[in-house]
Scaffold this motif. Structure first.
Motif, PDB file in Angstrom:
ATOM      1  N   MET A  85      11.390  78.639 -52.698  1.00 57.26           N
ATOM      2  CA  MET A  85      11.842  78.160 -51.425  1.00 57.26           C
ATOM      3  C   MET A  85      12.734  78.972 -50.663  1.00 57.26           C
ATOM      4  SD  MET A  85      10.683  75.577 -49.677  1.00 57.26           S
ATOM      5  CE  MET A  85      12.165  74.656 -48.936  1.00 57.26           C
ATOM      6  N   ILE A  86      12.590  79.377 -49.437  1.00 56.15           N
ATOM      7  CA  ILE A  86      13.595  80.153 -48.572  1.00 56.15           C
ATOM      8  C   ILE A  86      14.531  79.071 -47.730  1.00 56.15           C
ATOM      9  CG2 ILE A  86      13.935  81.807 -46.927  1.00 56.15           C
ATOM     10  CD1 ILE A  86      12.559  83.075 -49.226  1.00 56.15           C
ATOM     11  N   LYS A  87      15.861  79.076 -48.596  1.00 61.31           N
ATOM     12  CA  LYS A  87      16.655  78.247 -47.942  1.00 61.31           C
ATOM     13  C   LYS A  87      17.633  78.745 -46.652  1.00 61.31           C
ATOM     14  CE  LYS A  87      16.742  74.701 -51.279  1.00 61.31           C
ATOM     15  NZ  LYS A  87      16.610  75.266 -52.820  1.00 61.31           N
ATOM     16  N   LYS A  88      17.668  80.156 -46.791  1.00 59.19           N
ATOM     17  CA  LYS A  88      18.755  80.828 -45.962  1.00 59.19           C
ATOM     18  C   LYS A  88      18.055  81.693 -45.041  1.00 59.19           C
ATOM     19  CE  LYS A  88      22.453  80.678 -49.537  1.00 59.19           C
ATOM     20  NZ  LYS A  88      23.002  81.470 -50.380  1.00 59.19           N
ATOM     21  N   ALA A  89      18.864  81.849 -43.652  1.00 59.79           N
ATOM     22  CA  ALA A  89      18.155  83.013 -42.833  1.00 59.79           C
ATOM     23  C   ALA A  89      19.529  83.810 -42.273  1.00 59.79           C
ATOM     24  CB  ALA A  89      17.427  82.348 -41.556  1.00 59.79           C
ATOM     25  N   VAL A  90      19.045  84.877 -41.893  1.00 63.21           N
ATOM     26  CA  VAL A  90      20.186  85.830 -41.184  1.00 63.21           C
ATOM     27  C   VAL A  90      19.537  86.326 -39.940  1.00 63.21           C
ATOM     28  CG1 VAL A  90      21.195  88.026 -41.513  1.00 63.21           C
ATOM     29  CG2 VAL A  90      20.748  86.778 -43.469  1.00 63.21           C
ATOM     30  N   ILE A  91      20.274  86.317 -38.784  1.00 58.36           N
ATOM     31  CA  ILE A  91      19.870  86.712 -37.553  1.00 58.36           C
ATOM     32  C   ILE A  91      20.733  87.866 -37.423  1.00 58.36           C
ATOM     33  CG2 ILE A  91      19.533  86.308 -34.914  1.00 58.36           C
ATOM     34  CD1 ILE A  91      18.851  83.606 -35.520  1.00 58.36           C
ATOM     35  N   THR A  92      20.224  89.108 -36.903  1.00 57.53           N
ATOM     36  CA  THR A  92      21.062  90.184 -36.284  1.00 57.53           C
ATOM     37  C   THR A  92      21.051  90.225 -35.056  1.00 57.53           C
ATOM     38  OG1 THR A  92      19.209  91.661 -36.594  1.00 57.53           O
ATOM     39  CG2 THR A  92      20.816  91.693 -38.292  1.00 57.53           C
ATOM     40  N   ALA A  93      22.563  90.098 -34.430  1.00 55.38           N
ATOM     41  CA  ALA A  93      22.633  90.098 -32.997  1.00 55.38           C
ATOM     42  C   ALA A  93      23.824  91.079 -32.753  1.00 55.38           C
ATOM     43  CB  ALA A  93      22.835  88.846 -32.328  1.00 55.38           C
ATOM     44  N   ALA A  94      23.726  92.159 -33.162  1.00 61.10           N
ATOM     45  CA  ALA A  94      24.671  93.251 -32.983  1.00 61.10           C
ATOM     46  C   ALA A  94      24.568  94.498 -32.227  1.00 61.10           C
ATOM     47  CB  ALA A  94      25.397  93.575 -34.534  1.00 61.10           C
ATOM     48  N   GLY A  95      23.380  94.623 -31.925  1.00 56.46           N
ATOM     49  CA  GLY A  95      23.107  95.849 -31.218  1.00 56.46           C
ATOM     50  C   GLY A  95      23.733  95.876 -29.664  1.00 56.46           C
ATOM     51  N   LEU A  96      23.791  97.081 -29.182  1.00 54.69           N
ATOM     52  CA  LEU A  96      24.746  97.246 -27.991  1.00 54.69           C
ATOM     53  C   LEU A  96      23.775  96.628 -26.651  1.00 54.69           C
ATOM     54  CD1 LEU A  96      26.841 100.218 -28.449  1.00 54.69           C
ATOM     55  CD2 LEU A  96      27.488  97.886 -28.386  1.00 54.69           C
ATOM     56  N   GLY A  97      22.540  96.857 -26.612  1.00 53.92           N
ATOM     57  CA  GLY A  97      21.556  96.452 -25.430  1.00 53.92           C
ATOM     58  C   GLY A  97      21.497  97.484 -24.408  1.00 53.92           C
ATOM     59  N   THR A  98      21.818  98.932 -24.881  1.00 55.02           N
ATOM     60  CA  THR A  98      21.985 100.110 -24.012  1.00 55.02           C
ATOM     61  C   THR A  98      20.769 100.318 -22.968  1.00 55.02           C
ATOM     62  OG1 THR A  98      22.899 100.972 -26.227  1.00 55.02           O
ATOM     63  CG2 THR A  98      22.816 102.387 -24.313  1.00 55.02           C
ATOM     64  N   ARG A  99      19.556  99.856 -23.620  1.00 49.52           N
ATOM     65  CA  ARG A  99      18.402 100.225 -22.784  1.00 49.52           C
ATOM     66  C   ARG A  99      18.550  99.136 -21.525  1.00 49.52           C
ATOM     67  NH1 ARG A  99      13.832  99.849 -27.105  1.00 49.52           N
ATOM     68  NH2 ARG A  99      15.554  99.193 -28.459  1.00 49.52           N
ATOM     69  N   PHE A 100      19.138  98.290 -21.457  1.00 50.29           N
ATOM     70  CA  PHE A 100      19.535  97.084 -20.416  1.00 50.29           C
ATOM     71  C   PHE A 100      20.447  97.466 -19.811  1.00 50.29           C
ATOM     72  CE2 PHE A 100      16.060  94.460 -22.435  1.00 50.29           C
ATOM     73  CZ  PHE A 100      15.790  93.987 -21.222  1.00 50.29           C
ATOM     74  N   LEU A 101      21.280  98.510 -19.725  1.00 47.37           N
ATOM     75  CA  LEU A 101      22.460  98.638 -18.869  1.00 47.37           C
ATOM     76  C   LEU A 101      22.069  99.083 -17.366  1.00 47.37           C
ATOM     77  CD1 LEU A 101      24.628 100.885 -21.002  1.00 47.37           C
ATOM     78  CD2 LEU A 101      25.313  98.708 -20.241  1.00 47.37           C
ATOM     79  N   PRO A 102      22.679  98.350 -16.397  1.00 47.62           N
ATOM     80  CA  PRO A 102      24.114  97.737 -16.613  1.00 47.62           C
ATOM     81  C   PRO A 102      23.954  96.267 -16.801  1.00 47.62           C
ATOM     82  CG  PRO A 102      23.274  97.794 -14.320  1.00 47.62           C
ATOM     83  CD  PRO A 102      22.394  98.328 -14.961  1.00 47.62           C
ATOM     84  N   ILE A 103      22.627  95.627 -17.110  1.00 47.82           N
ATOM     85  CA  ILE A 103      22.636  94.153 -17.127  1.00 47.82           C
ATOM     86  C   ILE A 103      23.426  93.665 -18.394  1.00 47.82           C
ATOM     87  CG2 ILE A 103      20.926  92.368 -17.594  1.00 47.82           C
ATOM     88  CD1 ILE A 103      18.900  93.919 -16.245  1.00 47.82           C
ATOM     89  N   THR A 104      23.525  94.612 -19.514  1.00 41.67           N
ATOM     90  CA  THR A 104      24.136  94.069 -20.783  1.00 41.67           C
ATOM     91  C   THR A 104      25.603  94.578 -20.570  1.00 41.67           C
ATOM     92  OG1 THR A 104      23.127  96.070 -21.616  1.00 41.67           O
ATOM     93  CG2 THR A 104      22.148  93.917 -22.021  1.00 41.67           C
ATOM     94  N   LYS A 105      26.300  95.299 -19.444  1.00 43.16           N
ATOM     95  CA  LYS A 105      27.619  95.844 -19.491  1.00 43.16           C
ATOM     96  C   LYS A 105      28.582  94.319 -19.885  1.00 43.16           C
ATOM     97  CE  LYS A 105      30.810  97.625 -16.551  1.00 43.16           C
ATOM     98  NZ  LYS A 105      31.365  97.689 -15.069  1.00 43.16           N
TER      99      LYS A 105
END
Ligand code: G1P
Length: 278
Positions: free
Chosen positions: A1-21
């Motif tokens: 059974m899988i009881k744990k999850a990890v979400i990564t949300a650390a990327g800079l979003g450079t491809r979306f600049l300036p929206i992600t400024k």
């Protein structure tokens, strides 16, 4: 059974600049909700209640969205999410510096301990729930599983790519894999959903910087494969949107908007009308 999850949300979003400024890409709206909400709901709907989200600088909005209660029950998207948050234990850890996906995953090691875990990249949406299917495959095969899809050669250069031997319908035993290869060895691209075993942390620790000078998860998984460990690729048949990529973000809004009960009909009529002007 899988009881744990990890979400990564650390990327800079450079491809979306300036929206992600000043706002994280995980907070970009897709129809009624920000992307991170889809991903957290995917974890919950896979039956997992223990979650760690790896964030970094400029990601405060993600934390505020995921642990903050609005209190006022405005609409179903608020209510449904508050029920999810109520039922889950969510932790946050911050990546100290931008050193790649493999490095971000390492921050989850203490949380994961000795358990197998689901890993979801926080800028991808899958419909239907890909994690739920990966968990079933993991339970059947007893080895890590990486979700993949068929991609064009052009797109393959911007993805992790696997080469594998098909062992049954939609399942491959991975023989080799590469992160964003100049010359892709196949058209099977990694889509940001995984079920992994804790031995991956031993490999991540030893992984040298790879593509873009960053620690790549794909390289750590490759070293596991080269050491003779079984890892499977699952050819996910559903819809997957990479919100780190501007055109996919538009497509997600249009496709999910067209399917939406509240706005679908009006959007369809409007698209029809607009096509007449172009
Ligand atoms: C990451 C992974 C890559 C995978 C992709 C899916 O890359 O490193 O293997 O194919 O996610 O979205 P990123 O797009 O974050 O550069």
């Amino acid at each position: 059974m899988i009881k744990k999850a990890v979400i990564t949300a650390a990327g800079l979003g450079t491809r979306f600049l300036p929206i992600t400024k000043a706002q994280p890409k995980e907070m970009l709206p897709v129809v009624h909700k920000p992307v991170i909400q889809y991903v957290v709901e995917e974890v919950y709907l896979s039956g997992i209640k223990e979650l760690v989200i790896v964030t970094g600088r400029h990601k405060r909005a993600v934390e505020d969205h995921v642990d903050g209660y609005i209190g006022k029950k405005e609409n179903e998207y608020v209510n449904d999410f508050e029920r999810v948050l109520e039922a889950m234990n969510i932790f946050f850890v911050r990546q100290k510096e931008q050193r790649g996906l493999g490095d971000a995953v390492r921050y989850a090691e203490a949380f994961v301990g000795d358990d197998p875990f689901a890993l979801l990249l926080g800028d991808n949406i899958t419909i239907p729930n890909c994690t739920e299917i990966l968990i079933d495959i993991f339970e059947e095969l007893g080895a890590p599983v990486v979700a993949i899809e068929k991609v064009s050669i052009e797109r393959a250069r911007h993805r992790g790519i696997i080469k594998g031997r098909k062992i049954k319908e939609d399942v491959y035993l991975i023989e080799d894999m590469f992160e964003k290869p100049e010359r892709p060895i196949s058209n099977l691209g990694i889509i940001g959903r995984y079920v992994l075993t804790p031995d991956v942390f031993n490999y991540l620790r030893e992984t040298e910087p790879g593509y873009a000078g960053e620690i790549q998860l794909t390289d750590a998984l490759r070293n596991m494969v080269l050491d003779g460990k079984e890892i499977y690729g699952y050819l996910y048949p559903g819809r997957r949107f990479d919100i780190g990529n501007k055109i996919d973000w538009f497509k997600a809004n249009i496709e999910l908007g067209l399917r939406d009960e509240e706005i679908g009909k009006e959007l369809r009529e409007w698209i029809h009308k607009v096509k007449g002007y172009l």
